[in-house]
Design a protein around this motif. Structure first.
Motif, PDB file in Angstrom:
ATOM      1  N   SER A  31       0.819  -1.200   0.000  1.00 28.93           N
ATOM      2  CA  SER A  31       0.000   0.000   0.000  1.00 28.93           C
ATOM      3  C   SER A  31       0.858   1.256   0.000  1.00 28.93           C
ATOM      4  N   ILE A  32       0.310   2.280  -0.619  1.00 26.34           N
ATOM      5  CA  ILE A  32       0.935   3.598  -0.612  1.00 26.34           C
ATOM      6  C   ILE A  32       0.060   4.475   0.271  1.00 26.34           C
ATOM      7  N   PRO A  33       0.543   4.817   1.465  1.00 22.80           N
ATOM      8  CA  PRO A  33      -0.287   5.625   2.364  1.00 22.80           C
ATOM      9  C   PRO A  33      -0.529   7.018   1.787  1.00 22.80           C
ATOM     10  N   MET A  34      -1.677   7.529   2.108  1.00 16.46           N
ATOM     11  CA  MET A  34      -2.051   8.872   1.667  1.00 16.46           C
ATOM     12  C   MET A  34      -2.395   9.691   2.901  1.00 16.46           C
ATOM     13  N   PRO A  35      -2.222  11.011   2.831  1.00 18.47           N
ATOM     14  CA  PRO A  35      -2.615  11.835   3.981  1.00 18.47           C
ATOM     15  C   PRO A  35      -4.131  11.786   4.176  1.00 18.47           C
ATOM     16  N   LYS A  36      -4.562  11.924   5.419  1.00 17.35           N
ATOM     17  CA  LYS A  36      -6.002  11.918   5.695  1.00 17.35           C
ATOM     18  C   LYS A  36      -6.629  13.123   5.028  1.00 17.35           C
ATOM     19  N   PRO A  40      -5.761   5.103   1.168  1.00 11.33           N
ATOM     20  CA  PRO A  40      -4.465   4.648   0.639  1.00 11.33           C
ATOM     21  C   PRO A  40      -4.620   3.831  -0.645  1.00 11.33           C
ATOM     22  N   PHE A  41      -3.592   3.871  -1.480  1.00  8.79           N
ATOM     23  CA  PHE A  41      -3.537   3.030  -2.678  1.00  8.79           C
ATOM     24  C   PHE A  41      -3.100   1.634  -2.258  1.00  8.79           C
ATOM     25  N   THR A  42      -3.819   0.614  -2.693  1.00 11.91           N
ATOM     26  CA  THR A  42      -3.404  -0.776  -2.451  1.00 11.91           C
ATOM     27  C   THR A  42      -3.570  -1.565  -3.746  1.00 11.91           C
ATOM     28  N   LEU A  43      -3.128  -2.808  -3.713  1.00  7.51           N
ATOM     29  CA  LEU A  43      -3.305  -3.704  -4.855  1.00  7.51           C
ATOM     30  C   LEU A  43      -4.469  -4.668  -4.662  1.00  7.51           C
ATOM     31  N   LEU A 156     -16.033  12.099  -3.551  1.00 11.87           N
ATOM     32  CA  LEU A 156     -15.541  11.531  -4.811  1.00 11.87           C
ATOM     33  C   LEU A 156     -14.118  12.002  -5.102  1.00 11.87           C
ATOM     34  N   GLY A 157     -13.833  13.251  -4.788  1.00 14.98           N
ATOM     35  CA  GLY A 157     -12.498  13.798  -4.987  1.00 14.98           C
ATOM     36  C   GLY A 157     -11.453  13.143  -4.095  1.00 14.98           C
ATOM     37  N   TRP A 158     -11.854  12.750  -2.909  1.00 16.92           N
ATOM     38  CA  TRP A 158     -10.938  12.092  -1.980  1.00 16.92           C
ATOM     39  C   TRP A 158     -10.796  10.601  -2.256  1.00 16.92           C
ATOM     40  N   CYS A 159     -11.906   9.962  -2.598  1.00 20.74           N
ATOM     41  CA  CYS A 159     -11.952   8.492  -2.562  1.00 20.74           C
ATOM     42  C   CYS A 159     -12.094   7.804  -3.915  1.00 20.74           C
ATOM     43  N   VAL A 160     -12.447   8.523  -4.950  1.00 22.58           N
ATOM     44  CA  VAL A 160     -12.674   7.863  -6.238  1.00 22.58           C
ATOM     45  C   VAL A 160     -11.773   8.431  -7.335  1.00 22.58           C
TER      46      VAL A 160
END
Length: 186
Positions: A31-36, A40-43, A156-160
């Motif tokens: 995973s690539i952590p993202m700021p709150k 996060p990006f995962t596979l 949507l901007g944060w999560c999609v």
């Protein structure tokens, strides 16, 4: 003799289901952590669609269900080596549960439309959209309860939106790999 081969086939199916559930866990840990408040990006998406594409809708859905059940009972199979019901009840839990909805969409489309390459692509993309919809609705509800209400476009901007291109790339990679693996798994 026929009973033995059917039993062996069922054992092989269960083995594949277990292996793909484990693959989903391993891919969640990458995973690539993202700021709150970003997710996060995962596979995980890659592993979910690879399971569906390789094993088909029914067995792939079982693999996703096994993965979710492992997480619910507390096994650290989710991103960040987390597990437990609290992860699923958190803001990003809807996306994880959305994997099961994606699998059902794939299974239903496969059942009614077959397993042609075009149907598999369409099933993956539609499944991803269902996952996004379920996860975003869940995110909006939980975020509003824990932090405060936000608008749909913000969610949507944060999560999609940041995940559309990477997730489409993961689907393409899973399609490619599934095509390569298929001859070996028959």
């Amino acid at each position: 003799m026929k009973e033995q081969s059917e039993s062996r086939f069922r054992t092989l199916d269960l083995t594949y289901i277990a292996l793909f559930a484990v693959l989903m866990a391993v891919c969640a840990w990458i995973s690539i952590p993202m700021p709150k408040p970003f997710v996060p990006f995962t596979l995980q998406t890659f592993a979910v669609f690879l399971a569906l594409l390789v094993m088909g809708g029914r067995k792939g859905t079982y693999a996703v269900a096994v993965y979710l059940l492992l997480g619910v009972i507390g096994m650290p199979v989710f991103s960040g080596f987390r597990g437990g019901l609290d992860v699923l009840l958190g803001t990003t839990g809807g996306y994880i549960i959305g994997f099961l909805a994606s699998a059902w969409v794939y299974w239903i489309m496969e059942h009614y439309l077959g397993r042609s390459f075009a149907v598999r692509i369409l099933s993956c993309i539609l499944g991803l959209c269902v996952c996004y919809a379920f996860g975003t609705a869940w995110f909006l509800l939980v975020y509003a309860r824990t932090t405060g209400p936000i608008g749909l476009m913000t969610a949507l901007g944060w999560c999609v939106v940041p995940f559309i291109i990477p997730d489409l790339c993961k689907i393409a990679l899973s399609l490619l790999l599934a095509e390569r693996l298929q001859p070996f798994l028959k």
